[in-house]
Design an enzyme around this catalytic site. Structure first.
Site, short mmCIF file in Angstrom:
data_model
loop_
_atom_site.label_atom_id
_atom_site.label_comp_id
_atom_site.label_asym_id
_atom_site.label_seq_id
_atom_site.Cartn_x
_atom_site.Cartn_y
_atom_site.Cartn_z
N GLY A 81 0.78 -1.24 0.00
CA GLY A 81 0.00 0.00 0.00
C GLY A 81 0.81 1.29 0.00
O GLY A 81 0.34 2.32 -0.46
N ASP B 251 -4.56 1.81 10.65
CA ASP B 251 -5.94 1.43 10.95
C ASP B 251 -5.93 0.78 12.34
O ASP B 251 -5.79 1.47 13.35
CB ASP B 251 -6.33 0.48 9.81
CG ASP B 251 -7.77 0.09 9.76
OD1 ASP B 251 -8.62 0.95 9.97
OD2 ASP B 251 -8.05 -1.10 9.49
P1 IMP Z 1 -3.53 -2.23 10.41
O1 IMP Z 1 -3.16 -0.83 10.82
O2 IMP Z 1 -2.72 -3.28 11.04
O3 IMP Z 1 -5.01 -2.45 10.57
O4 IMP Z 1 -3.25 -2.42 8.86
C1 IMP Z 1 -3.11 -1.34 8.07
C2 IMP Z 1 -3.11 -1.80 6.64
O5 IMP Z 1 -4.43 -2.18 6.24
C3 IMP Z 1 -2.71 -0.62 5.77
O6 IMP Z 1 -1.33 -0.56 5.56
C4 IMP Z 1 -3.52 -0.88 4.54
O7 IMP Z 1 -2.79 -1.72 3.67
C5 IMP Z 1 -4.76 -1.59 5.02
N1 IMP Z 1 -5.86 -0.63 5.21
C6 IMP Z 1 -6.31 -0.08 6.36
N2 IMP Z 1 -7.32 0.79 6.14
C7 IMP Z 1 -7.51 0.79 4.80
C8 IMP Z 1 -8.41 1.52 3.94
O8 IMP Z 1 -9.24 2.35 4.35
N3 IMP Z 1 -8.29 1.25 2.61
C9 IMP Z 1 -7.39 0.37 2.10
N4 IMP Z 1 -6.53 -0.31 2.86
C10 IMP Z 1 -6.59 -0.10 4.20
MG MG Z 2 0.51 -0.18 4.63
#
Ligand code: IMP
Ligand code: MG
Length: 174
Positions: free
Chosen positions: A45, A102
């Site tokens: 991402g 997130d």
């Molecule tokens: P987390 O913080 O461990 O939940 O993971 C974060 C990853 O989830 C990010 O690096 C993104 O790849 C993906 N992600 C989280 N929110 C979104 C969103 O709104 N759209 C697309 N990908 C997301």
């Molecule tokens: Mg990411």
């Protein structure tokens, strides 16, 4: 566009993204004052963000990539490293470059993994922060923009691998 085109609403334009990146680069330059830093880009991402950020950042720098397989929501699967970094970061100033934070579970895992390699310092830059979704207590050091709890696509962010190449960021309609 493609199958997402009727399901998305404009959120941030290329111009607005560029302004956020400039702001972040100036903050990081002021914090590190000419020190060399190693940028760590978690795949996939963050690819567009790191490509733009490194060109805007006026500091000596190197870049490396890591890929983690994470657990989302309540699946409970442990986070694991699919592709590890290839540089020795011991004694180096390390900056994780995230496009969005997130729940922060995968990022928290990456942070522990990198700390175990004894960097001189470790900080986190994120273009977007979604604090409402946090399940792990983690605060990024540099935040482009705090956003509400909406799923966004574009500028590296995908929905089932679609949307990463969109130059702007959109949110999905409910
Ligand atoms: P987390 O913080 O461990 O939940 O993971 C974060 C990853 O989830 C990010 O690096 C993104 O790849 C993906 N992600 C989280 N929110 C979104 C969103 O709104 N759209 C697309 N990908 C997301
Ligand atoms: Mg990411």
């Amino acid at each position: 566009m493609d199958r997402l085109k009727d399901a998305i609403v404009p959120y941030l334009t290329q111009k607005e993204i560029k302004e956020l990146i400039k702001k972040l680069a100036r903050q990081v330059e002021a914090d590190y004052k000419g020190k060399e830093i190693i940028l760590i880009c978690p795949l996939k991402g963050s690819i567009l963000f790191v490509a733009d950020f490194m060109r805007e950042l006026n500091l000596p720098q190197r870049v490396d990539f890591v890929k983690l397989a994470g657990s989302k929501g309540s699946s409970g699967a442990p986070v694991k490293i699919v592709k590890d970094i290839s540089m020795n970061i011991a004694g180096k100033h390390v900056l994780i470059i995230e496009e969005i934070i997130d729940e922060a579970k995968t990022l928290n895992f990456l942070k522990s993994r990198l700390m175990a390699a004894n960097p001189a310092s470790l900080k986190i830059v994120t273009l977007l922060d979604k604090p409402a979704r946090r399940v792990v207590n983690l605060k990024p050091d540099f935040i482009g923009k705090t956003i509400e709890d909406r799923f966004v696509v574009g500028y590296g962010l995908d929905e089932g691998e679609i949307g990463r190449n969109y130059p702007d960021i959109y949110y999905l309609k409910h």
